[in-house]
Motif scaffolding. Structure first.
Motif, PDB file in Angstrom:
ATOM      1  N   THR A  62       0.833  -1.207   0.000  1.00  0.00           N
ATOM      2  CA  THR A  62       0.000   0.000   0.000  1.00  0.00           C
ATOM      3  C   THR A  62       0.864   1.252   0.000  1.00  0.00           C
ATOM      4  OG1 THR A  62      -1.623  -1.247   1.288  1.00  0.00           O
ATOM      5  CG2 THR A  62      -1.923   1.127   1.158  1.00  0.00           C
ATOM      6  N   LYS A  90      -6.568   9.490  -4.128  1.00  0.00           N
ATOM      7  CA  LYS A  90      -5.966   8.165  -4.002  1.00  0.00           C
ATOM      8  C   LYS A  90      -4.983   8.107  -2.837  1.00  0.00           C
ATOM      9  CE  LYS A  90      -3.778   4.555  -6.755  1.00  0.00           C
ATOM     10  NZ  LYS A  90      -3.363   4.121  -8.095  1.00  0.00           N
ATOM     11  N   ILE A  93      -6.954   7.981   0.580  1.00  0.00           N
ATOM     12  CA  ILE A  93      -7.653   6.707   0.767  1.00  0.00           C
ATOM     13  C   ILE A  93      -6.663   5.593   1.110  1.00  0.00           C
ATOM     14  CG2 ILE A  93      -8.958   4.922  -0.448  1.00  0.00           C
ATOM     15  CD1 ILE A  93     -10.423   7.127  -1.924  1.00  0.00           C
ATOM     16  N   LEU A  94      -5.565   5.510   0.364  1.00  0.00           N
ATOM     17  CA  LEU A  94      -4.593   4.437   0.605  1.00  0.00           C
ATOM     18  C   LEU A  94      -3.820   4.652   1.903  1.00  0.00           C
ATOM     19  CD1 LEU A  94      -3.259   3.842  -3.005  1.00  0.00           C
ATOM     20  CD2 LEU A  94      -4.772   2.390  -1.671  1.00  0.00           C
ATOM     21  N   ASP A  97      -5.988   3.228   4.367  1.00  0.00           N
ATOM     22  CA  ASP A  97      -5.992   1.778   4.162  1.00  0.00           C
ATOM     23  C   ASP A  97      -4.742   1.134   4.744  1.00  0.00           C
ATOM     24  OD1 ASP A  97      -6.973  -0.707   2.764  1.00  0.00           O
ATOM     25  OD2 ASP A  97      -5.049  -0.444   1.757  1.00  0.00           O
ATOM     26  N   LEU A 100      -5.296   0.782   8.433  1.00  0.00           N
ATOM     27  CA  LEU A 100      -6.306  -0.226   8.773  1.00  0.00           C
ATOM     28  C   LEU A 100      -5.796  -1.646   8.560  1.00  0.00           C
ATOM     29  CD1 LEU A 100      -9.532   1.400   7.267  1.00  0.00           C
ATOM     30  CD2 LEU A 100      -8.713   1.463   9.620  1.00  0.00           C
ATOM     31  N   VAL A 101      -4.868  -1.831   7.613  1.00  0.00           N
ATOM     32  CA  VAL A 101      -4.329  -3.172   7.350  1.00  0.00           C
ATOM     33  C   VAL A 101      -3.675  -3.761   8.590  1.00  0.00           C
ATOM     34  CG1 VAL A 101      -2.447  -4.342   6.137  1.00  0.00           C
ATOM     35  CG2 VAL A 101      -4.089  -2.987   4.862  1.00  0.00           C
ATOM     36  N   ALA A 105      -7.855  -4.728  10.431  1.00  0.00           N
ATOM     37  CA  ALA A 105      -8.024  -5.999   9.718  1.00  0.00           C
ATOM     38  C   ALA A 105      -7.819  -7.215  10.621  1.00  0.00           C
ATOM     39  CB  ALA A 105      -7.084  -6.051   8.515  1.00  0.00           C
TER      40      ALA A 105
END
Length: 666
Positions: A62, A90, A93-94, A97, A100-101, A105
């Protein structure tokens, strides 16, 4: 609990499938169905180890996608304004992300992955994919030279494909309407311009696809609009495409209109309303390309402009060729006869006052109506100034001789001069304008430059040419991209090094990027798309996607090496070449589903854009095309060639050093 093996002072824990096999089947396995019931403590332990195994790779994947898009922020001008919001969206958002990974998650996995579990071999889709993939990867390993040769051949072929593509600044955006900009001779009268405008509007409305026509001549009362009366602007709105004749396109409509509007003394020009305004604001050129001719004398500039036009005529792609008129404007010249005004007891100011009052108007006062103020001017009626004869008969009052005609004390005649004087950088400037259609911008201008280079050697000192318009933006964007793309590759390489802590592994993962270019090059070539800033942004986005799948593959291959070392030790006396081959195949095949899922998610989200229509799709497709083709070829390379290169590397390490290098996958 999972099987734990102590080797060389390190604790090696076998991966999840091995843990499942170590479970007591009599206790946990349902005899009627191939399900495994795992206790909560062991389930959480497995989830923790699995998250540690892939979290760093997914996190850095990511980060690599984010980092590869950062140089898009270096784009300036129109391209920066267009792709800046895309880059910001982008990136944000990433970035979320990536957090959150490694935080949310694992928690969600522990909450929802409960109950009984089946082995991957029990999944019919995964079983089918492995059944197809394993013989293919074995064949690639057996015929390794052929496999690598085919990949290199495909890469070599893609290079001339890219070189043969045309170049343009931005893909043409279909605005849904047409701007018709004809130019007449500079000495055309207002009544003639009005007549031409009405005739053109009537002809344009006769085409079935045209919905509305709105034409105007002249300019607004502002210094920002320097359009002469000879330049007409007609906005043509089209009906929805469903109402068009079958098989007709917008280019066909323009060609049909252009053939119908061949009026003597009128040069047609076709563009779009928004793009025309952007061109005029950014470069001062109202067409796609303009050749600016600088010099010291207007007549000489006009001569060289005509020479440029002659050289450009006949070049494929050059449309609406036109030279901005530097001469040809008509002026009323009133030259006072100084010897005659003395006989009548008049002064030069007396004559100038009459001329000012008759033609321009004299300001008498200002009227105030609320907050509005209006000037009150007085001038002769139109009947007294509507032609040259009437001007000659204008009455000039004298003290002793009564009223006399203006021609008695002044010569009134019409002379030619420049209709408009353009200057730039303190130099006089003429311009040759043309649009580019049915061909790419880069090759059209390149051919034109080759023809004009011989002419430039004949120009005297103080006169030179300069290319402007969209070509000016194209050159600027290409210079920026030559700096941006190497920066993207460097950033990706550094991110992969921090992910693997190995320059060699980072380099081998970076190899997937050139092979991603193969699919992108073939896709845009067969789709008929020219190279542009939008295509470059698509390739930049592709770099991150290609590396993401490669990192997942390398993680599982290194995990397979850990299992091999844990089982047989790390020595060439205990590890054979066949052991390396089998474990590499197992590492590549047994984790086929997450790799294909990574590719499929990208494909399913991008492919629908190819069938999109409407405003904006013309810009989106050049971005998406290299990403779709590149993801396909990079996935093929990663699934077939990356395990082969990994195996060859481990065989070399075992042969030279007597052991293999095992990287941590946590």
């Amino acid at each position: 609990m999972p099987t734990v093996i102590y080797r060389n002072g390190r604790t090696v824990i076998l991966q999840i499938p091995n843990l499942l096999h170590q479970c007591n089947k009599k206790k946990y396995m349902n005899k009627s169905k191939p399900y495994y019931k795992i206790p909560d403590a062991e389930r959480l332990f497995i989830i923790e180890k699995a998250c540690k195994q892939v979290s760093r790779g997914v996190f850095f994947s990511t980060v690599i996608i984010i980092s590869s898009f950062l140089p898009v922020f270096l784009l300036t001008g129109q391209e920066g304004k267009l792709f800046g919001p895309l880059a910001y969206t982008k990136t944000f958002i990433l970035a979320v992300d990536a957090i959150l990974v490694i935080t949310l998650a694992p928690v969600l996995i522990s909450l929802f992955m409960r109950g009984r579990f089946r082995p991957e071999s029990a999944n019919p889709i995964n079983h089918f994919l492995e059944k197809v993939y394993e013989p293919v990867i074995r064949a690639c390993i057996k015929w390794r030279k052929t496999t690598i040769g085919i990949n290199l051949l495909a890469l070599i072929v893609s290079i001339p494909l890219l070189m043969s593509l045309g170049r343009e600044f931005m893909p043409p955006l279909d605005e849904g309407s047409i701007l018709f900009m004809p130019l007449t001779l500079p000495d055309a009268s207002n009544s003639e311009i009005k007549r031409i405008l009405q005739v053109q509007d009537k002809i344009i409305k006769s085409v079935p696809e045209v919905d509305n026509v709105l034409g105007k001549a002249g300019r607004a009362n502002t210094a920002t609009d320097n359009s002469p009366i000879s330049m007409i602007e007609t906005i043509i709105t089209l009906k929805p495409k469903a109402a068009w004749r079958e098989g007709i396109s917008k280019e066909d409509i323009i060609n049909e209109l252009n053939n119908k509007l061949q009026i003597p003394g009128v040069t047609n020009g076709w563009t779009q309303p928004i793009s025309n305004r952007i061109n005029m604001l950014s470069t001062g050129i109202r067409t796609d390309v303009g050749v600016k001719v600088y010099g010291q004398n207007l007549d000489s500039i006009y001569y060289f402009s005509e020479q440029v036009k002659q050289h450009l005529m006949g070049i494929n792609g050059v449309k609406d060729l036109y030279v901005e008129p530097i001469t040809g404007g008509k002026y009323i010249d009133i030259v006072i006869k100084r010897d005659e005004i003395g006989r009548y007891g008049l002064s030069v100011d007396d004559i100038n006052t009459v001329i000012e009052s008759a033609l321009g108007g004299m300001k008498l006062t200002t009227t105030i109506e609320g907050r509005q103020r209006f000037s009150v001017n007085a001038r002769f009626g139109q009947d007294f100034r509507n032609n040259l004869t009437a001007l000659k008969r204008l009455q000039v009052s004298t003290m002793n001789f009564g009223p006399i005609p203006l021609e008695a004390v002044a010569d009134v005649k019409i002379s030619e001069g420049p209709p408009m004087i353009n200057s730039e950088n303190a130099l006089l400037r003429g311009t040759v304008l043309f649009n580019v259609r049915e061909r790419d911008l880069g090759s059209t201008v390149q051919e034109a430059q080759e023809k004009l280079n011989k002419m430039m050697n004949k120009m005297p000192k103080g006169y030179f040419l300069e290319w402007s318009g969209q070509y000016e933006n194209l050159i600027r964007s290409e210079k920026t991209l030559k700096l941006v793309i190497p920066a993207v590759l460097l950033i990706i390489f550094l991110c992969m090094y921090f992910a693997f802590h190995s320059f060699r592994e980072a380099f081998f993962s970076l190899i997937s990027i050139p092979f991603a270019l193969i699919g992108g090059a073939y896709m845009i070539y067969f789709w008929g798309v020219h190279l542009s800033v939008a295509v470059a942004v698509g390739f930049i986005a592709l770099f991150g996607l290609a590396v993401e799948t490669g990192i997942v593959m390398v993680i599982y291959l290194n995990d397979a090496m850990q299992q091999l070392v844990a089982l047989k030790g790390n020595s060439k006396e205990t590890i054979s070449v066949s052991d390396l081959r089998e474990y590499v195949i197992a590492g590549a095949a047994k984790r086929l589903r997450p790799k294909l899922m990574t590719v499929s998610v990208s494909m399913f989200s991008l492919i629908p854009i190819l069938w999109s229509h409407g405003v904006g799709s013309d810009v989106m497709k050049p971005i998406v095309l290299p990403m779709i083709g590149g993801v396909l070829t990079s996935a093929t390379h990663i699934l077939l060639v990356t395990p082969l290169i990994f195996l060859m590397t481990k065989e070399y390490e075992l042969r030279k050093h007597g052991k293999i290098e095992v990287l941590e996958t946590k």
